[in-house]
Scaffold this motif. Structure first.
Motif, mmCIF file in Angstrom:
data_model
loop_
_atom_site.group_PDB
_atom_site.id
_atom_site.type_symbol
_atom_site.label_atom_id
_atom_site.label_comp_id
_atom_site.label_asym_id
_atom_site.label_seq_id
_atom_site.Cartn_x
_atom_site.Cartn_y
_atom_site.Cartn_z
ATOM 1 N N SER A 70 0.832 -1.211 0.000
ATOM 2 C CA SER A 70 0.000 0.000 0.000
ATOM 3 C C SER A 70 0.860 1.250 0.000
ATOM 4 O O SER A 70 0.529 2.245 -0.659
ATOM 5 C CB SER A 70 -0.926 0.011 1.214
ATOM 6 O OG SER A 70 -1.800 -1.077 1.165
ATOM 7 N N GLY A 71 1.960 1.217 0.738
ATOM 8 C CA GLY A 71 2.871 2.373 0.768
ATOM 9 C C GLY A 71 3.466 2.646 -0.600
ATOM 10 O O GLY A 71 3.543 3.806 -1.038
ATOM 11 N N PHE A 72 3.894 1.599 -1.292
ATOM 12 C CA PHE A 72 4.447 1.795 -2.629
ATOM 13 C C PHE A 72 3.384 2.287 -3.599
ATOM 14 O O PHE A 72 3.637 3.182 -4.407
ATOM 15 C CB PHE A 72 5.074 0.500 -3.155
ATOM 16 C CG PHE A 72 6.381 0.175 -2.515
ATOM 17 C CD1 PHE A 72 7.388 1.115 -2.423
ATOM 18 C CD2 PHE A 72 6.613 -1.074 -1.991
ATOM 19 C CE1 PHE A 72 8.603 0.814 -1.833
ATOM 20 C CE2 PHE A 72 7.817 -1.384 -1.397
ATOM 21 C CZ PHE A 72 8.813 -0.438 -1.317
ATOM 22 N N SER A 73 2.202 1.712 -3.548
ATOM 23 C CA SER A 73 1.127 2.148 -4.441
ATOM 24 C C SER A 73 0.733 3.590 -4.161
ATOM 25 O O SER A 73 0.598 4.398 -5.084
ATOM 26 C CB SER A 73 -0.105 1.252 -4.286
ATOM 27 O OG SER A 73 0.200 -0.067 -4.622
ATOM 28 N N GLY A 74 0.565 3.917 -2.880
ATOM 29 C CA GLY A 74 0.205 5.287 -2.515
ATOM 30 C C GLY A 74 1.288 6.275 -2.910
ATOM 31 O O GLY A 74 0.994 7.364 -3.418
ATOM 32 N N GLY A 75 2.546 5.909 -2.672
ATOM 33 C CA GLY A 75 3.647 6.786 -3.064
ATOM 34 C C GLY A 75 3.691 7.026 -4.560
ATOM 35 O O GLY A 75 3.961 8.140 -5.027
ATOM 36 N N LEU A 76 3.432 5.981 -5.337
ATOM 37 C CA LEU A 76 3.412 6.121 -6.789
ATOM 38 C C LEU A 76 2.306 7.084 -7.225
ATOM 39 O O LEU A 76 2.537 7.963 -8.072
ATOM 40 C CB LEU A 76 3.210 4.756 -7.440
ATOM 41 C CG LEU A 76 3.083 4.775 -8.969
ATOM 42 C CD1 LEU A 76 4.414 5.127 -9.603
ATOM 43 C CD2 LEU A 76 2.591 3.444 -9.476
ATOM 44 N N TYR A 77 1.128 6.945 -6.657
ATOM 45 C CA TYR A 77 0.031 7.833 -7.030
ATOM 46 C C TYR A 77 0.301 9.273 -6.612
ATOM 47 O O TYR A 77 0.030 10.211 -7.360
ATOM 48 C CB TYR A 77 -1.293 7.352 -6.426
ATOM 49 C CG TYR A 77 -1.873 6.172 -7.140
ATOM 50 C CD1 TYR A 77 -2.210 6.235 -8.482
ATOM 51 C CD2 TYR A 77 -2.097 4.971 -6.478
ATOM 52 C CE1 TYR A 77 -2.745 5.148 -9.148
ATOM 53 C CE2 TYR A 77 -2.627 3.879 -7.135
ATOM 54 C CZ TYR A 77 -2.950 3.978 -8.462
ATOM 55 O OH TYR A 77 -3.484 2.894 -9.113
ATOM 56 N N VAL A 78 0.840 9.459 -5.405
ATOM 57 C CA VAL A 78 1.129 10.825 -4.932
ATOM 58 C C VAL A 78 2.196 11.467 -5.812
ATOM 59 O O VAL A 78 2.060 12.624 -6.237
ATOM 60 C CB VAL A 78 1.559 10.802 -3.443
ATOM 61 C CG1 VAL A 78 2.152 12.122 -3.026
ATOM 62 C CG2 VAL A 78 0.364 10.449 -2.572
ATOM 63 N N PHE A 79 3.293 10.727 -6.083
ATOM 64 C CA PHE A 79 4.342 11.301 -6.919
ATOM 65 C C PHE A 79 3.837 11.549 -8.339
ATOM 66 O O PHE A 79 4.165 12.567 -8.946
ATOM 67 C CB PHE A 79 5.583 10.402 -6.957
ATOM 68 C CG PHE A 79 6.687 11.004 -7.772
ATOM 69 C CD1 PHE A 79 7.454 12.036 -7.259
ATOM 70 C CD2 PHE A 79 6.942 10.562 -9.059
ATOM 71 C CE1 PHE A 79 8.462 12.616 -8.008
ATOM 72 C CE2 PHE A 79 7.938 11.135 -9.820
ATOM 73 C CZ PHE A 79 8.712 12.167 -9.291
ATOM 74 N N VAL A 82 13.384 3.503 1.834
ATOM 75 C CA VAL A 82 12.817 3.032 0.570
ATOM 76 C C VAL A 82 13.241 1.592 0.301
ATOM 77 O O VAL A 82 12.447 0.781 -0.178
ATOM 78 C CB VAL A 82 13.239 3.954 -0.595
ATOM 79 C CG1 VAL A 82 12.806 3.381 -1.932
ATOM 80 C CG2 VAL A 82 12.662 5.340 -0.403
ATOM 81 N N ALA A 83 14.494 1.262 0.620
ATOM 82 C CA ALA A 83 15.033 -0.056 0.273
ATOM 83 C C ALA A 83 14.468 -1.167 1.148
ATOM 84 O O ALA A 83 14.185 -2.262 0.643
ATOM 85 C CB ALA A 83 16.558 -0.036 0.385
ATOM 86 N N TRP A 84 14.321 -0.914 2.457
ATOM 87 C CA TRP A 84 13.833 -2.003 3.327
ATOM 88 C C TRP A 84 12.428 -2.462 2.945
ATOM 89 O O TRP A 84 12.201 -3.668 2.793
ATOM 90 C CB TRP A 84 13.865 -1.619 4.808
ATOM 91 C CG TRP A 84 13.246 -2.707 5.612
ATOM 92 C CD1 TRP A 84 13.810 -3.877 5.982
ATOM 93 C CD2 TRP A 84 11.882 -2.766 6.063
ATOM 94 N NE1 TRP A 84 12.906 -4.665 6.646
ATOM 95 C CE2 TRP A 84 11.708 -3.997 6.713
ATOM 96 C CE3 TRP A 84 10.802 -1.899 5.976
ATOM 97 C CZ2 TRP A 84 10.502 -4.383 7.274
ATOM 98 C CZ3 TRP A 84 9.607 -2.282 6.539
ATOM 99 C CH2 TRP A 84 9.472 -3.510 7.187
ATOM 100 N N PRO A 85 11.450 -1.553 2.770
ATOM 101 C CA PRO A 85 10.124 -2.054 2.377
ATOM 102 C C PRO A 85 10.148 -2.780 1.039
ATOM 103 O O PRO A 85 9.425 -3.757 0.841
ATOM 104 C CB PRO A 85 9.253 -0.795 2.294
ATOM 105 C CG PRO A 85 9.950 0.224 3.094
ATOM 106 C CD PRO A 85 11.405 -0.100 3.015
ATOM 107 N N PHE A 86 10.984 -2.310 0.109
ATOM 108 C CA PHE A 86 11.073 -2.982 -1.185
ATOM 109 C C PHE A 86 11.610 -4.402 -1.019
ATOM 110 O O PHE A 86 11.056 -5.354 -1.569
ATOM 111 C CB PHE A 86 11.976 -2.174 -2.129
ATOM 112 C CG PHE A 86 12.141 -2.812 -3.468
ATOM 113 C CD1 PHE A 86 11.125 -2.760 -4.408
ATOM 114 C CD2 PHE A 86 13.299 -3.491 -3.785
ATOM 115 C CE1 PHE A 86 11.267 -3.358 -5.642
ATOM 116 C CE2 PHE A 86 13.458 -4.094 -5.018
ATOM 117 C CZ PHE A 86 12.439 -4.027 -5.947
#
Length: 184
Positions: free
Chosen positions: A87-96, A134-138
């Motif tokens: 969800s964090g990656f998806s949300g970050g992508l949409y915000v950016f 950024v790297a740890w969640p990935f």
């Protein structure tokens, strides 16, 4: 095999001459075997209906709350963190993406050269911390995604394997996150 032939033969006979089977005596016999309920209804007001419904609701079970689940379950932590990171990656992508589209209208400089120079001007500790965030969640999402696929295939389903796998995922993702943050 014989039962199949018998059933098929009977169906063919009925299809050829349905009146021979479905006669009025057959219909009467079928109706005499039908269940009936001896129930009566009465008209009630909307307030009385609401009162009856409220009484029935008091007897229904309450939906389970998250507090009833054991927090020490082995699958609980990895599964919820998989959802958090995704969800964090998806949300970050949409915000950016939205910010990148709105940047020319708002006077922001979000092109690659501006971002690289701004990030390059940060101190080493801050850069490493941001890279680790950024790297740890990935890394976690990648490793735990493979684990989820293995569990979906029915592999490693013994409790001890699940516990060890969970610790391996956390360890591998932390080591990978640190490596990506400090050495790349």
């Amino acid at each position: 095999m014989i039962a199949q032939r018998t059933g098929t033969t009977a169906l063919r006979r009925v299809a050829a001459n349905p009146n021979a089977v479905f006669t009025s005596t057959f219909a009467k016999a079928a109706m005499s075997q039908m269940q009936t309920r001896q129930a009566t209804t009465q008209k009630i007001s909307a307030d009385e209906a609401r009162s009856i419904l409220d009484q029935q609701r008091l007897n229904r079970p309450v939906s389970p709350h998250l507090d009833i689940y054991d927090k020490q379950q082995t699958f609980f932590g990895g599964s919820i963190w998989q959802r958090f990171t995704g969800s964090g990656f998806s949300g970050g992508l949409y915000v950016f993406g939205a910010a990148y589209l709105a940047a020319p209208l708002l006077g922001w400089h979000l092109e690659s050269a501006s971002l690289v120079s701004a990030f390059g001007a940060l101190p080493f500790a801050v850069k490493s911390g941001v890279k680790f965030l950024v790297a740890w969640p990935f890394a976690f999402h990648a490793f735990n995604g493979v684990r989820h696929l293995a569990l979906d295939l029915g592999l490693f389903m013994k409790r001890q394997q699940i516990v060890k796998g969970g610790w391996y995922i956390w360890g591998a993702s932390l080591v990978s996150g640190l490596y990506l943050a400090f050495f790349l």
